[in-house]
Design a protein around this motif. Structure first.
Motif, PDB file in Angstrom:
ATOM      1  N   GLY A   1       0.789  -1.231   0.000  1.00  0.00           N
ATOM      2  CA  GLY A   1       0.000   0.000   0.000  1.00  0.00           C
ATOM      3  C   GLY A   1       0.819   1.279   0.000  1.00  0.00           C
ATOM      4  N   ALA A   2       2.129   1.160   0.131  1.00  0.00           N
ATOM      5  CA  ALA A   2       2.976   2.359   0.183  1.00  0.00           C
ATOM      6  C   ALA A   2       3.179   2.914  -1.223  1.00  0.00           C
ATOM      7  CB  ALA A   2       4.327   2.024   0.803  1.00  0.00           C
ATOM      8  N   ILE A   3       3.370   4.233  -1.259  1.00  0.00           N
ATOM      9  CA  ILE A   3       3.803   4.883  -2.486  1.00  0.00           C
ATOM     10  C   ILE A   3       5.235   5.341  -2.261  1.00  0.00           C
ATOM     11  CG2 ILE A   3       1.479   5.590  -3.145  1.00  0.00           C
ATOM     12  CD1 ILE A   3       2.219   8.460  -2.219  1.00  0.00           C
ATOM     13  N   ASN A   4       5.953   5.579  -3.337  1.00  0.00           N
ATOM     14  CA  ASN A   4       7.346   5.985  -3.231  1.00  0.00           C
ATOM     15  C   ASN A   4       7.493   7.447  -3.620  1.00  0.00           C
ATOM     16  OD1 ASN A   4      10.361   5.454  -5.062  1.00  0.00           O
ATOM     17  ND2 ASN A   4      10.210   5.565  -2.862  1.00  0.00           N
ATOM     18  N   ILE A   5       7.866   8.257  -2.628  1.00  0.00           N
ATOM     19  CA  ILE A   5       8.240   9.645  -2.881  1.00  0.00           C
ATOM     20  C   ILE A   5       9.539   9.883  -2.118  1.00  0.00           C
ATOM     21  CG2 ILE A   5       7.588  12.072  -2.862  1.00  0.00           C
ATOM     22  CD1 ILE A   5       4.682  11.228  -2.419  1.00  0.00           C
ATOM     23  N   PRO A   6      10.681   9.780  -2.792  1.00  0.00           N
ATOM     24  CA  PRO A   6      11.938  10.048  -2.104  1.00  0.00           C
ATOM     25  C   PRO A   6      11.918  11.441  -1.463  1.00  0.00           C
ATOM     26  CG  PRO A   6      12.357   9.053  -4.238  1.00  0.00           C
ATOM     27  CD  PRO A   6      10.893   9.400  -4.191  1.00  0.00           C
ATOM     28  N   THR A   7      12.564  11.564  -0.343  1.00  0.00           N
ATOM     29  CA  THR A   7      12.545  12.803   0.436  1.00  0.00           C
ATOM     30  C   THR A   7      12.824  14.028  -0.422  1.00  0.00           C
ATOM     31  OG1 THR A   7      13.219  11.593   2.413  1.00  0.00           O
ATOM     32  CG2 THR A   7      13.558  13.972   2.435  1.00  0.00           C
ATOM     33  N   ARG A   8      13.791  13.942  -1.296  1.00  0.00           N
ATOM     34  CA  ARG A   8      14.158  15.109  -2.106  1.00  0.00           C
ATOM     35  C   ARG A   8      13.040  15.560  -3.038  1.00  0.00           C
ATOM     36  NH1 ARG A   8      16.217  10.699  -4.280  1.00  0.00           N
ATOM     37  NH2 ARG A   8      16.078  10.384  -6.540  1.00  0.00           N
ATOM     38  N   LEU A   9      12.044  14.681  -3.305  1.00  0.00           N
ATOM     39  CA  LEU A   9      10.948  15.018  -4.199  1.00  0.00           C
ATOM     40  C   LEU A   9       9.698  15.504  -3.475  1.00  0.00           C
ATOM     41  CD1 LEU A   9      11.293  12.085  -6.763  1.00  0.00           C
ATOM     42  CD2 LEU A   9      12.269  14.395  -6.875  1.00  0.00           C
ATOM     43  N   LEU A  10       9.775  15.622  -2.162  1.00  0.00           N
ATOM     44  CA  LEU A  10       8.631  16.141  -1.397  1.00  0.00           C
ATOM     45  C   LEU A  10       8.611  17.659  -1.522  1.00  0.00           C
ATOM     46  CD1 LEU A  10       8.878  13.868   1.749  1.00  0.00           C
ATOM     47  CD2 LEU A  10       7.071  13.820   0.021  1.00  0.00           C
ATOM     48  N   THR A  11       7.875  18.130  -2.503  1.00  0.00           N
ATOM     49  CA  THR A  11       7.790  19.557  -2.789  1.00  0.00           C
ATOM     50  C   THR A  11       6.330  19.958  -2.914  1.00  0.00           C
ATOM     51  OG1 THR A  11       7.827  19.215  -5.180  1.00  0.00           O
ATOM     52  CG2 THR A  11       9.980  19.503  -4.076  1.00  0.00           C
ATOM     53  N   GLU A  12       6.072  21.248  -2.843  1.00  0.00           N
ATOM     54  CA  GLU A  12       4.710  21.762  -3.014  1.00  0.00           C
ATOM     55  C   GLU A  12       4.144  21.287  -4.354  1.00  0.00           C
ATOM     56  OE1 GLU A  12       1.516  23.317  -1.426  1.00  0.00           O
ATOM     57  OE2 GLU A  12       3.356  24.036  -0.472  1.00  0.00           O
ATOM     58  N   GLN A  13       4.926  21.408  -5.397  1.00  0.00           N
ATOM     59  CA  GLN A  13       4.476  21.007  -6.730  1.00  0.00           C
ATOM     60  C   GLN A  13       4.203  19.502  -6.796  1.00  0.00           C
ATOM     61  OE1 GLN A  13       7.209  21.935  -9.876  1.00  0.00           O
ATOM     62  NE2 GLN A  13       5.790  21.331 -11.482  1.00  0.00           N
ATOM     63  N   GLY A  14       5.084  18.714  -6.217  1.00  0.00           N
ATOM     64  CA  GLY A  14       4.925  17.266  -6.247  1.00  0.00           C
ATOM     65  C   GLY A  14       3.753  16.756  -5.429  1.00  0.00           C
ATOM     66  N   LEU A  15       3.286  17.563  -4.493  1.00  0.00           N
ATOM     67  CA  LEU A  15       2.189  17.138  -3.607  1.00  0.00           C
ATOM     68  C   LEU A  15       0.878  17.850  -3.899  1.00  0.00           C
ATOM     69  CD1 LEU A  15       4.251  17.064  -0.291  1.00  0.00           C
ATOM     70  CD2 LEU A  15       3.487  15.094  -1.633  1.00  0.00           C
ATOM     71  N   GLN A  16       0.800  18.606  -4.990  1.00  0.00           N
ATOM     72  CA  GLN A  16      -0.389  19.421  -5.229  1.00  0.00           C
ATOM     73  C   GLN A  16      -1.665  18.611  -5.397  1.00  0.00           C
ATOM     74  OE1 GLN A  16      -0.074  20.760  -9.832  1.00  0.00           O
ATOM     75  NE2 GLN A  16       1.314  21.767  -8.440  1.00  0.00           N
ATOM     76  N   GLY A  17      -1.559  17.313  -5.636  1.00  0.00           N
ATOM     77  CA  GLY A  17      -2.745  16.466  -5.733  1.00  0.00           C
ATOM     78  C   GLY A  17      -3.313  16.047  -4.377  1.00  0.00           C
ATOM     79  N   TYR A  18      -2.645  16.414  -3.305  1.00  0.00           N
ATOM     80  CA  TYR A  18      -3.081  16.014  -1.967  1.00  0.00           C
ATOM     81  C   TYR A  18      -3.637  17.209  -1.200  1.00  0.00           C
ATOM     82  CZ  TYR A  18      -0.479  11.743  -2.867  1.00  0.00           C
ATOM     83  OH  TYR A  18      -0.025  10.577  -3.412  1.00  0.00           O
TER      84      TYR A  18
END
Length: 142
Positions: free
Chosen positions: A62-79
């Motif tokens: 059930g996990a998704i992969n978002i490496p720490t360096r990719l945790l950005t406002e743009q990368g998370l805008q769907g949440y």
């Protein structure tokens, strides 16, 4: 004569209660994540913050992969900003989950760190999803 344990006195009960209760607002553990998944009570997003290769080698179901360096406002805008993220990394020897939690909190998201990471998950006897099982699942490239 006192033991090394008592060299520094324990905190008064009221302070200990506050401290340990507060810790639970920042942390969860493998057993709680697993039990929630088993019960179908998944009201959080489980995020493996290791690199893609480590994720491919094995991750929590059930996990998704978002490496720490990719945790950005743009990368998370769907949440939605109310999305609770539960982050984990390789294990207690890795601070990738802590770094990810800092980034998510700074972006305004609620977040908890899953203590133990992959190592803790395996120690509990839970299985990993192994789409391309090759090599050690615990490597971190956070």
């Amino acid at each position: 004569m006192t033991s090394l344990v008592r060299d520094i006195p324990a905190a008064p009960s009221a302070i200990a209660l506050m401290h340990f209760s507060n810790r639970l607002t920042f942390e969860t553990d493998c057993s709680d994540v697993y039990s929630s998944q088993e019960a179908g009570e998944i009201d959080f997003v489980l995020v493996d913050v290791r690199g893609p290769l480590a994720f491919e080698r094995g991750h929590m179901p059930g996990a998704i992969n978002i490496p720490t360096r990719l945790l950005t406002e743009q990368g998370l805008q769907g949440y939605a900003k109310t999305t609770l993220f539960v982050v984990y990394c390789a294990g207690p020897h890795c601070n990738g989950a802590n770094k990810a939690a800092v980034k998510l909190a700074a972006l305004g998201y609620p977040v908890k760190e899953m203590l133990g990471g992959v190592t803790g998950w395996l120690d509990e006897g839970f299985e990993l999803s192994l789409p391309h099982a090759a090599g050690s699942p615990v490597n971190c490239a956070c």
